[in-house]
Design a protein around this motif. Structure first.
Motif, short mmCIF file in Angstrom:
data_model
loop_
_atom_site.label_atom_id
_atom_site.label_comp_id
_atom_site.label_asym_id
_atom_site.label_seq_id
_atom_site.Cartn_x
_atom_site.Cartn_y
_atom_site.Cartn_z
N CYS A 168 78.69 -15.97 39.98
CA CYS A 168 77.62 -14.65 40.29
C CYS A 168 77.32 -14.83 41.55
N SER A 223 75.41 -10.23 31.62
CA SER A 223 76.66 -9.95 32.62
C SER A 223 77.06 -8.50 32.43
N ASN A 224 77.79 -7.75 33.50
CA ASN A 224 78.28 -6.53 33.26
C ASN A 224 77.62 -5.57 32.61
N ALA A 273 70.76 -11.58 36.70
CA ALA A 273 72.08 -10.94 36.72
C ALA A 273 72.70 -10.58 37.89
#
Length: 342
Positions: free
Chosen positions: A54, A254-255, A283
């Motif tokens: 990240c 995530s995502n 995130a």
């Protein structure tokens, strides 16, 4: 290392660009394998290693000087599908000994957003395990990465750079404690049950949090983590409507870009009336629209805010950081000399 070969790296990180750009150029899943296979098969390099987290996207390669740059750039930009010039404007390039020093410092947490954090070493180990399984790393990168891991362990054992709050979970819990002196009475929503979410939950419990509600896109994962922290769980589809019931909401999915937008934030603000709500967005890409922080009753913290808290004691650790850098430089130079003779 053959005389016509060099070790080379190119990448972007938190100190050269924002989180959205790192997400744009990230390499994960099938993309990671495709990028590495393409670089090895079409650019004629000998070895490749990709690190995508990240906070950074970097590729290391071994081959002739004229091939390694194109191979690394092609891997990250997917042969130009992603804008090469935009990437290069923020990229850092390292060659030879400097590339080894860079990897050693990265593995040791010296180049992390939260200086001294430990997650990066685990991420490098995971990326290396994948590269080893695919046989992307051979004589040079195998030695370099293994030595980087050994160096990072030595730094953590023999210096104090990791003292204080250096994990995302610990820093998030520290911020929560500053906002609410007694977190045991604070209603906390944790959206995300992965590695980061679990770290946050454990750190909050260690500080006395007793009212944690966990949500995840997978109900079983949310229930498992909530049981571990003696909390409760709610379905992912209820996060938006339940947001206003919490004092602190922490997002680590995530995502899952922008699951909290301005409309949802306004509804939560209205529900709480005069009581503020604190949102922590851990995130990449962001789970919470940055514009939500402009609302009077919403206080939004992201990873850059948490890194400032983590690095508050950086002056105290300055001597330890210099000690670590000196040791890393010596170890990297020794390894580079050995590689140059082999």
């Amino acid at each position: 290392m053959p005389p016509d070969c060099e070790i080379f790296s190119i990448g972007i990180a938190h100190d050269t660009c924002d989180a959205s750009m790192i997400a744009e150029y990230s390499l994960s899943g099938t993309l990671l394998e495709e990028a590495c296979e393409n670089a090895l098969n079409n650019f004629g390099i000998n070895e490749i290693f990709a690190l995508s987290t990240c906070n950074r996207v970097e590729v290391f390669a071994v081959g002739s000087p004229q091939k390694t740059f194109n191979a690394c750039l092609g891997a990250i930009t997917l042969n130009g599908v992603r804008p090469p010039q935009k990437f290069l404007a923020s990229a850092k390039i390292f060659k030879g000994k400097d590339a080894i020093i860079h990897l050693f410092e990265t593995a040791s947490g010296l180049k992390s957003q939260m200086v001294g954090e430990t997650e990066i070493l685990g991420q490098i180990k995971k990326a290396y395990a994948f590269a080893s399984e695919k046989n992307y790393c051979k004589s040079v990168l195998n030695r370099v990465i293994q030595k980087a891991i050994q160096c990072a362990k030595w730094i953590r054992t023999n210096t104090e750079i990791g003292s204080g709050n250096t994990t995302i979970g610990a820093v998030a819990a520290e911020v929560a404690s500053r906002i609410f002196e007694d977190v045991s009475k604070t209603k906390i929503l944790l959206a995300g049950s992965g590695e980061v979410g679990r770290s946050v939950a454990q750190a909050l419990c260690a500080r006395g949090a007793e009212n944690i509600t966990v949500s995840s896109r997978t109900w079983e994962n949310a229930k498992s983590l909530s049981d571990d922290v003696k909390g409760s769980a709610i379905g992912f589809d209820r996060v938006a409507e339940e947001l206003g019931k919490f004092d602190i909401a922490i997002f680590a999915l995530s995502n899952a870009e922008h699951i909290i937008n301005m409309e949802i934030a306004k509804a939560a603000e209205k529900y709480r009336k005069s009581k503020p709500i604190f949102l922590m967005d851990l995130a990449v890409p962001n789970n919470v629209e940055k514009s939500c922080g402009k609302l009077g009753g919403i206080f939004l913290y992201d990873l850059s805010d948490l890194s400032k808290v983590a690095n508050e004691n950086i002056q105290m650790r300055k001597n330890e950081i210099e000690k670590a850098k000196k040791t890393i430089s010596e170890k990297a130079q020794y390894l580079f000399a050995r590689l140059s003779k082999s």
